[in-house]
Design a protein around this motif. Structure first.
Motif, PDB file in Angstrom:
ATOM      1  N   MET A   1      25.720  -9.869  21.312  1.00 28.00           N
ATOM      2  CA  MET A   1      25.044  -9.069  20.338  1.00 28.00           C
ATOM      3  C   MET A   1      25.158  -9.708  18.964  1.00 28.00           C
ATOM      4  SD  MET A   1      24.749  -5.353  20.430  1.00 28.00           S
ATOM      5  CE  MET A   1      23.888  -4.430  19.461  1.00 28.00           C
ATOM      6  N   MET A   2      26.228 -10.345  18.762  1.00 24.67           N
ATOM      7  CA  MET A   2      26.463 -11.006  17.489  1.00 24.67           C
ATOM      8  C   MET A   2      25.459 -12.137  17.312  1.00 24.67           C
ATOM      9  SD  MET A   2      28.624 -10.721  15.169  1.00 24.67           S
ATOM     10  CE  MET A   2      29.909 -11.368  14.253  1.00 24.67           C
ATOM     11  N   LEU A   3      25.172 -12.793  18.377  1.00 24.20           N
ATOM     12  CA  LEU A   3      24.198 -13.881  18.339  1.00 24.20           C
ATOM     13  C   LEU A   3      22.825 -13.332  17.987  1.00 24.20           C
ATOM     14  CD1 LEU A   3      23.821 -16.886  18.803  1.00 24.20           C
ATOM     15  CD2 LEU A   3      23.418 -16.369  21.185  1.00 24.20           C
ATOM     16  N   MET A   4      22.539 -12.214  18.490  1.00 21.77           N
ATOM     17  CA  MET A   4      21.265 -11.571  18.194  1.00 21.77           C
ATOM     18  C   MET A   4      21.194 -11.158  16.748  1.00 21.77           C
ATOM     19  SD  MET A   4      20.401  -9.082  21.163  1.00 21.77           S
ATOM     20  CE  MET A   4      18.819  -8.886  21.605  1.00 21.77           C
ATOM     21  N   ILE A   5      22.227 -10.673  16.233  1.00 23.96           N
ATOM     22  CA  ILE A   5      22.235 -10.233  14.837  1.00 23.96           C
ATOM     23  C   ILE A   5      22.115 -11.428  13.927  1.00 23.96           C
ATOM     24  CG2 ILE A   5      23.602  -9.090  13.077  1.00 23.96           C
ATOM     25  CD1 ILE A   5      24.741  -7.310  15.235  1.00 23.96           C
ATOM     26  N   MET A   6      22.826 -12.508  14.240  1.00 24.15           N
ATOM     27  CA  MET A   6      22.752 -13.707  13.404  1.00 24.15           C
ATOM     28  C   MET A   6      21.378 -14.358  13.515  1.00 24.15           C
ATOM     29  SD  MET A   6      25.916 -16.017  13.591  1.00 24.15           S
ATOM     30  CE  MET A   6      27.544 -15.496  13.473  1.00 24.15           C
ATOM     31  N   SER A   7      20.883 -14.348  14.666  1.00 23.53           N
ATOM     32  CA  SER A   7      19.590 -14.996  14.844  1.00 23.53           C
ATOM     33  C   SER A   7      18.463 -14.126  14.330  1.00 23.53           C
ATOM     34  CB  SER A   7      19.381 -15.356  16.294  1.00 23.53           C
ATOM     35  OG  SER A   7      19.366 -14.199  17.084  1.00 23.53           O
ATOM     36  N   SER A   8      18.727 -12.885  14.111  1.00 27.40           N
ATOM     37  CA  SER A   8      17.707 -11.991  13.602  1.00 27.40           C
ATOM     38  C   SER A   8      17.189 -12.418  12.236  1.00 27.40           C
ATOM     39  CB  SER A   8      18.286 -10.587  13.503  1.00 27.40           C
ATOM     40  OG  SER A   8      17.620  -9.723  14.319  1.00 27.40           O
ATOM     41  N   PRO A   9      18.013 -12.744  11.252  1.00 27.92           N
ATOM     42  CA  PRO A   9      17.475 -13.193   9.963  1.00 27.92           C
ATOM     43  C   PRO A   9      16.713 -14.512  10.106  1.00 27.92           C
ATOM     44  CG  PRO A   9      19.769 -12.558   9.698  1.00 27.92           C
ATOM     45  CD  PRO A   9      19.435 -12.493  11.146  1.00 27.92           C
ATOM     46  N   ILE A  10      17.198 -15.403  10.963  1.00 27.07           N
ATOM     47  CA  ILE A  10      16.497 -16.669  11.162  1.00 27.07           C
ATOM     48  C   ILE A  10      15.141 -16.408  11.821  1.00 27.07           C
ATOM     49  CG2 ILE A  10      16.593 -18.853  12.397  1.00 27.07           C
ATOM     50  CD1 ILE A  10      19.612 -18.755  12.092  1.00 27.07           C
ATOM     51  N   MET A  11      15.167 -15.523  12.771  1.00 25.19           N
ATOM     52  CA  MET A  11      13.911 -15.160  13.442  1.00 25.19           C
ATOM     53  C   MET A  11      12.942 -14.517  12.461  1.00 25.19           C
ATOM     54  SD  MET A  11      13.748 -15.888  16.609  1.00 25.19           S
ATOM     55  CE  MET A  11      12.979 -14.804  17.715  1.00 25.19           C
ATOM     56  N   LEU A  12      13.483 -13.705  11.600  1.00 29.88           N
ATOM     57  CA  LEU A  12      12.641 -13.060  10.588  1.00 29.88           C
ATOM     58  C   LEU A  12      12.025 -14.093   9.660  1.00 29.88           C
ATOM     59  CD1 LEU A  12      14.510  -9.812   9.548  1.00 29.88           C
ATOM     60  CD2 LEU A  12      12.162 -10.017  10.229  1.00 29.88           C
ATOM     61  N   VAL A  13      12.805 -15.065   9.250  1.00 30.99           N
ATOM     62  CA  VAL A  13      12.309 -16.129   8.371  1.00 30.99           C
ATOM     63  C   VAL A  13      11.259 -16.949   9.112  1.00 30.99           C
ATOM     64  CG1 VAL A  13      12.964 -18.247   7.166  1.00 30.99           C
ATOM     65  CG2 VAL A  13      14.387 -16.216   6.968  1.00 30.99           C
ATOM     66  N   LEU A  14      11.556 -17.261  10.348  1.00 34.98           N
ATOM     67  CA  LEU A  14      10.581 -18.020  11.144  1.00 34.98           C
ATOM     68  C   LEU A  14       9.284 -17.229  11.350  1.00 34.98           C
ATOM     69  CD1 LEU A  14      12.804 -19.661  13.901  1.00 34.98           C
ATOM     70  CD2 LEU A  14      11.618 -20.812  12.048  1.00 34.98           C
ATOM     71  N   LEU A  15       9.445 -15.957  11.665  1.00 34.35           N
ATOM     72  CA  LEU A  15       8.253 -15.120  11.841  1.00 34.35           C
ATOM     73  C   LEU A  15       7.484 -14.974  10.538  1.00 34.35           C
ATOM     74  CD1 LEU A  15       9.468 -12.259  14.211  1.00 34.35           C
ATOM     75  CD2 LEU A  15       7.787 -14.017  14.694  1.00 34.35           C
ATOM     76  N   LEU A  16       8.209 -14.848   9.449  1.00 32.40           N
ATOM     77  CA  LEU A  16       7.573 -14.747   8.134  1.00 32.40           C
ATOM     78  C   LEU A  16       6.846 -16.049   7.794  1.00 32.40           C
ATOM     79  CD1 LEU A  16       7.146 -12.938   5.701  1.00 32.40           C
ATOM     80  CD2 LEU A  16       9.275 -13.809   4.743  1.00 32.40           C
ATOM     81  N   GLY A  17       7.484 -17.160   8.103  1.00 32.96           N
ATOM     82  CA  GLY A  17       6.858 -18.466   7.853  1.00 32.96           C
ATOM     83  C   GLY A  17       5.611 -18.657   8.707  1.00 32.96           C
ATOM     84  N   LEU A  18       5.752 -18.275   9.962  1.00 36.24           N
ATOM     85  CA  LEU A  18       4.602 -18.385  10.869  1.00 36.24           C
ATOM     86  C   LEU A  18       3.462 -17.482  10.413  1.00 36.24           C
ATOM     87  CD1 LEU A  18       3.509 -19.620  13.479  1.00 36.24           C
ATOM     88  CD2 LEU A  18       4.539 -17.725  14.713  1.00 36.24           C
ATOM     89  N   THR A  19       3.799 -16.294   9.984  1.00 30.62           N
ATOM     90  CA  THR A  19       2.780 -15.353   9.491  1.00 30.62           C
ATOM     91  C   THR A  19       2.109 -15.911   8.247  1.00 30.62           C
ATOM     92  OG1 THR A  19       4.086 -13.506  10.347  1.00 30.62           O
ATOM     93  CG2 THR A  19       2.400 -12.981   8.734  1.00 30.62           C
ATOM     94  N   LEU A  20       2.915 -16.492   7.368  1.00 33.05           N
ATOM     95  CA  LEU A  20       2.361 -17.082   6.137  1.00 33.05           C
ATOM     96  C   LEU A  20       1.417 -18.238   6.468  1.00 33.05           C
ATOM     97  CD1 LEU A  20       2.352 -17.082   3.067  1.00 33.05           C
ATOM     98  CD2 LEU A  20       4.350 -18.591   3.133  1.00 33.05           C
ATOM     99  N   MET A  21       1.797 -19.082   7.416  1.00 31.85           N
ATOM    100  CA  MET A  21       0.948 -20.213   7.808  1.00 31.85           C
ATOM    101  C   MET A  21      -0.362 -19.725   8.448  1.00 31.85           C
ATOM    102  SD  MET A  21       3.778 -23.020   9.135  1.00 31.85           S
ATOM    103  CE  MET A  21       2.771 -23.561  10.424  1.00 31.85           C
ATOM    104  N   LEU A  22      -0.253 -18.733   9.287  1.00 32.02           N
ATOM    105  CA  LEU A  22      -1.461 -18.181   9.918  1.00 32.02           C
ATOM    106  C   LEU A  22      -2.370 -17.535   8.871  1.00 32.02           C
ATOM    107  CD1 LEU A  22      -0.077 -16.598  13.212  1.00 32.02           C
ATOM    108  CD2 LEU A  22      -1.593 -18.568  12.990  1.00 32.02           C
ATOM    109  N   THR A  23      -1.767 -16.863   7.901  1.00 35.04           N
ATOM    110  CA  THR A  23      -2.540 -16.233   6.834  1.00 35.04           C
ATOM    111  C   THR A  23      -3.258 -17.298   6.008  1.00 35.04           C
ATOM    112  OG1 THR A  23      -0.945 -14.405   6.737  1.00 35.04           O
ATOM    113  CG2 THR A  23      -2.417 -14.672   4.857  1.00 35.04           C
ATOM    114  N   LEU A  24      -2.545 -18.370   5.679  1.00 35.55           N
ATOM    115  CA  LEU A  24      -3.166 -19.473   4.932  1.00 35.55           C
ATOM    116  C   LEU A  24      -4.293 -20.119   5.734  1.00 35.55           C
ATOM    117  CD1 LEU A  24      -0.078 -21.217   3.263  1.00 35.55           C
ATOM    118  CD2 LEU A  24      -1.929 -19.997   2.113  1.00 35.55           C
TER     119      LEU A  24
END
Length: 138
Positions: A1-24
Motif C-alpha cells: 500500500m505504501m508503494l501505491m501511495i508513493m507512486s500516486s503523486p508520480i502517477m498524478l504528475v505523469l497523468l497531468l503531463g500526459l493530459t497537458l500534452m494531449l491538450t496541446l
C-alpha cells in the motif's frame, strides 16, 4: 500500500503531463483545422464571385441574342411577306401571259375562263387586247 501511495503523486504528475500534452496536441490540431477551414471558405467565396460574374456575363449575352433573334424573326416575316407578294404578282402576270398566248393560238374568251381561271370580263378584255395588238412585246 505504501508503494501505491508513493507512486500516486508520480502517477498524478505523469497523468497531468500526459493530459497537458494531449491538450496541446488537440489545440495544435484545432488551429490547423481552423486555418484549413478558413482557406476553404476563402476559396469558396472566390469561386462564388467568379460564378456570379460568369452568370452576369452569360445573362447579358442571352439577352443580346434574344434581341438579335427577334430582329431576325421580324426580317424573316417581312421577307416572307414580300416574297408572297411577288409570287402573287407573278402568278397574275403568268395567267394573263398564258391567256394572251392562248388567244393567239385561237382560243375563245370562254376557253380562257375555263383554262386560266379568268372572269368573263377579264377574258373578253384579254381577247380584245390581243385582237388590237395591245400589250404585245415589241
Amino acid at each position: 500500500m505504501m508503494l501505491m501511495i508513493m507512486s500516486s503523486p508520480i502517477m498524478l504528475v505523469l497523468l497531468l503531463g500526459l493530459t497537458l500534452m494531449l491538450t496541446l496536441a488537440l489545440g495544435v490540431l484545432q488551429i490547423i483545422n481552423t486555418r484549413k477551414i478558413s482557406g476553404l471558405h476563402k476559396a469558396l467565396d472566390e469561386d462564388s464571385a467568379r460564378q456570379e460574374a460568369l452568370l452576369r456575363a452569360n445573362s447579358g449575352a442571352v439577352l443580346k441574342l434574344g434581341g438579335s433573334l427577334q430582329a431576325l424573326e421580324q426580317r424573316v416575316t417581312l421577307t416572307s411577306r414580300r416574297q408572297q407578294e411577288l409570287e402573287n404578282k407573278d402568278a397574275g402576270s403568268l395567267t394573263y401571259d398564258q391567256a394572251s398566248k392562248l388567244i393567239q393560238m385561237g382560243a375563245t374568251p370562254e376557253d380562257l375562263v375555263k383554262t386560266c381561271g379568268l372572269s368573263q370580263a377579264e377574258a373578253k378584255l384579254v381577247s380584245l387586247m390581243a385582237v388590237r395588238g395591245v400589250g404585245r412585246p415589241a
